[in-house]
Design a protein around this motif. Structure first.
Motif, short mmCIF file in Angstrom:
data_model
loop_
_atom_site.label_atom_id
_atom_site.label_comp_id
_atom_site.label_asym_id
_atom_site.label_seq_id
_atom_site.Cartn_x
_atom_site.Cartn_y
_atom_site.Cartn_z
N ILE A 80 0.79 -1.15 0.02
CA ILE A 80 0.14 0.10 0.19
C ILE A 80 0.83 1.34 0.09
O ILE A 80 1.71 1.45 0.74
N ASN A 81 0.87 1.92 -0.96
CA ASN A 81 1.63 3.41 -1.13
C ASN A 81 0.88 4.39 -0.35
O ASN A 81 -0.12 4.81 -0.66
N LEU A 82 1.52 4.92 0.85
CA LEU A 82 0.99 6.01 1.65
C LEU A 82 1.74 7.23 1.49
O LEU A 82 1.83 8.04 2.53
N ARG A 83 2.49 7.35 0.48
CA ARG A 83 3.48 8.62 0.35
C ARG A 83 2.42 9.83 0.37
O ARG A 83 1.41 9.61 -0.29
N ARG A 97 -7.52 3.18 3.25
CA ARG A 97 -6.60 2.30 2.34
C ARG A 97 -6.21 1.20 2.89
O ARG A 97 -6.45 -0.05 2.21
N ILE A 98 -6.18 1.13 4.22
CA ILE A 98 -5.91 -0.27 4.89
C ILE A 98 -7.07 -1.12 4.96
O ILE A 98 -7.15 -2.04 4.69
N GLU A 109 -3.74 -13.07 6.84
CA GLU A 109 -2.74 -12.30 5.77
C GLU A 109 -2.31 -10.96 6.21
O GLU A 109 -2.99 -10.08 6.98
N TRP A 110 -0.93 -10.89 6.17
CA TRP A 110 -0.27 -9.62 6.69
C TRP A 110 -0.60 -8.57 5.76
O TRP A 110 -0.75 -8.79 4.44
N ILE A 111 -0.96 -7.36 6.20
CA ILE A 111 -0.97 -6.01 5.35
C ILE A 111 0.14 -5.17 5.68
O ILE A 111 0.19 -4.65 6.67
N LEU A 112 0.71 -4.92 4.56
CA LEU A 112 1.97 -3.90 4.53
C LEU A 112 1.56 -2.80 4.02
O LEU A 112 1.18 -2.78 2.75
N GLY A 113 2.29 -1.53 4.45
CA GLY A 113 2.12 -0.26 3.54
C GLY A 113 3.37 0.46 4.27
O GLY A 113 4.15 0.04 4.82
N TYR A 142 1.12 -3.79 9.35
CA TYR A 142 2.42 -3.19 9.61
C TYR A 142 2.77 -2.09 8.50
O TYR A 142 2.82 -2.54 7.53
N VAL A 143 2.90 -0.88 8.79
CA VAL A 143 3.11 0.20 8.15
C VAL A 143 4.41 1.17 8.52
O VAL A 143 4.48 1.39 9.85
N LYS A 144 5.10 1.38 7.45
CA LYS A 144 6.31 2.07 8.01
C LYS A 144 6.15 3.67 7.55
O LYS A 144 5.87 3.91 6.62
N ARG A 145 6.81 4.38 8.43
CA ARG A 145 7.12 5.90 7.94
C ARG A 145 7.86 5.98 6.92
O ARG A 145 8.66 5.03 6.58
N THR A 146 7.88 7.15 6.28
CA THR A 146 8.65 7.39 4.93
C THR A 146 10.17 7.02 5.23
O THR A 146 10.81 6.57 4.31
N CYS A 147 10.64 7.45 6.40
CA CYS A 147 12.10 7.21 6.67
C CYS A 147 12.48 5.78 6.94
O CYS A 147 13.74 5.48 6.88
#
Length: 549
Positions: A80-83, A97-98, A109-113, A142-147
């Protein structure tokens, strides 16, 4: 002289910072045969010579993203693109979006962004585990900040990792709690708790990710990249995927592989497997070893000598390792013959790393000539620059950080530290080779935004940040081509368009030396990319199938 297989003519060709411009260029056997006046190059034609009519466009050496994460970027392209530029500018939009993904995901199922920036969200905060639970109650999220140094996990993901409200912070990491309750936020080495239990991509998925990201980079004019932490996502399987593509001559782009060290990395297995400095398989080369020193200035985790101006009082960021541990790693990898490529953004982390590299040298294995690198190297002193120049320790910065995060830096560390950050002019003047890069997927790979900020020192809000660090366009392209090659021991092969070098070329839609900065920032594109003299990207299909034969 041999006759040309291909001639580029009817435009300007930038050959290199000290090589000037040419009217035409001849290619033979995948290399540059000659550059010069069109009339002179015409003499190298033979019956089978093909022509690329530049039509007044500019050709430059193939670009080199000297620090990105190619394989993770390819995986990220399927997440998932969260930019912010995609419209993810509120917590509500991230949750929407999630939730959409959760509707089609199987239970468990894992959801990743990836890519959100809490400073660009309307709420000016991170999402929380409770919010993620609400929109995806049956899936680990599990979603990561842009950094890439801060992430949010929901309750199911935390449970999979065995993280509870009383789980201690790992060394060099943070598990955030408020009122003794988990918020879901993890920083730095605490993120490994989730990474270690999340499903690993298959080798086929890894190969597809490399191919997908490589072809996207070719479309932007890049012909060389560094993958800055091979093994971080899927261990030795990543090397296996790279090797399979390279051995079959199916790796689309030249890759300089930097192995993921750290105690949780693949350093030992890679060394024992023979994946050492200088090893080469087709377009794939090995050379560097990566260790993380700190976090990010945007995420308030880069290790600084002075506190941040926002957030927790007296916060100076996070060291991933103690001085003793870091210096031991650097000495060990130096002794094994690897080039060091050490992540350090804050001045305190840079000091830890710089002093460790200085100490790593021995009589039998001096530092001189090893071209050890400090990755990012964002906030540093003039004295540290002088020490780097003396020891030949190269900075590998991301000018695009100033473009994307410059206004955030003003808020986090103030105008004085921000104006002095990522000092491209000072590095060049000191005789160093600052290799421009993107750190994708942290920032956009768009090279023209990087060129824009190198030549204006403007953020994406057009705030001028340290105008004394502005480069000329020729210098900016030099940083994006030759300097990257130099830090990868490849300057005799790529980085300039001179006889004998590989015919790695990008043909741009506009002449970046003369176009307005607004066009450079938003409208310039790569039209054609040549790798070893072969057309590997043709945006408009202008050359037809014959050109790619």
């Amino acid at each position: 002289m041999d006759k040309a297989d291909l001639i580029l003519t009817n435009g300007r060709i930038f050959c290199g910072l000290h090589d000037g411009f040419a009217e035409a260029l001849a290619i033979g056997g995948g290399r540059v045969l000659a550059t010069g006046k069109a009339s002179d190059i015409d003499g190298l034609r033979a019956g089978a010579t093909r022509t690329i009519d530049l039509g007044g466009r500019l050709a430059v050496p193939g670009l080199n993203d000297a620090h990105m994460h190619l394989l993770p970027y390819g995986l990220y392209m399927a997440e998932i693109n969260l930019r912010p530029e995609t419209g993810a500018r509120s917590v509500g939009e991230i949750l929407r979006r999630i939730a959409d993904k959760a509707k089609t995901a199987a239970p468990g199922e894992w959801i990743l962004g990836r890519g959100y920036d809490h400073n660009e969200l309307a709420e000016k905060r991170h999402p929380t585990a409770a919010e993620l639970d609400r929109v995806a109650p049956n899936n680990p999220v599990y979603v990561k900040r842009t950094c890439g140094h801060v992430a949010i996990a929901n309750t199911l993901a935390l449970r999979e990792a065995g993280v509870g409200h009383n789980t201690p912070n790992p060394d060099g990491g943070l598990i955030e709690r408020r009122d003794n309750q988990l918020t879901g936020l993890l920083a730095e080495r605490a993120m490994r708790l989730i990474v270690d239990v999340a499903p690993k991509p298959t080798r086929a998925e890894l190969r597809a990710a490399i191919d997908r990201a490589s072809r996207f980079m070719l479309s932007q004019g890049f012909t060389s990249v560094m993958d800055a932490a091979v093994g971080m996502s899927a261990g030795m399987e990543e090397i296996a995927a790279y090797e399979a593509l390279a051995a079959a001559d199916e790796l689309p782009i030249k890759v300089w592989a930097c192995l993921y060290g750290n105690p949780d990395g693949i350093a030992g297995k890679a060394y024992e497997g023979g994946y050492r400095f200088g090893r080469r398989t087709g377009l794939l080369r090995y050379g560097a070893m990566k260790v993380f020193g700190d976090g990010s200035a945007g995420g308030l985790t880069a290790a600084m000598s002075e506190p941040y101006l926002v957030g927790e009082p007296d916060n100076r960021g996070i060291f991933c390792f103690s001085d003793k541990e870091m210096h031991q790693y650097l000495s060990h990898y130096h002794a094994q013959g690897y080039q060091l490529a050490i992540h350090a953004i804050g001045d305190a982390a840079i000091e830890q790393v710089l002093s460790g590299i200085e100490k790593a040298g021995t009589k039998d294995q001096p530092i001189a000539g090893r071209r050890h690198r400090i990755e990012h190297c964002g906030f540093l002193s003039d004295g540290q620059i002088a020490r780097m120049a003396k020891a030949g320790i190269e900075p590998v910065p991301q000018p695009t950080f100033m473009y994307e995060f410059g206004d955030l830096y003003l808020r986090n560390v103030g105008d004085i530290r921000t104006a002095a950050a990522y000092p491209m002019r000072k590095w060049l003047d000191a005789g160093l080779h600052p290799a421009a890069s993107s750190d994708a997927p942290v920032s956009t790979t768009d090279p023209f935004k990087n060129l824009f900020t190198m030549t204006t020192r403007m953020s994406n809000r057009h705030t001028v940040l340290g105008p004394d660090q502005v480069l000329s366009m020729a210098e900016a392209l030099h940083a994006y081509t030759y300097c990257g090659a130099y830090t990868q021991f490849a300057e005799s092969e790529v980085g300039r368009l001179v006889p004998g070098q590989a015919a790695d070329i990008a043909v741009l839609s506009d002449d970046v030396f003369t176009c307005e900065s607004a066009r450079l920032e938003h409208d310039v594109r790569c039209d054609l990319t040549l790798l070893n003299g072969k057309v590997v990207f043709d945006r408009a299909g202008e050359l037809g199938a014959a050109a790619a034969e």
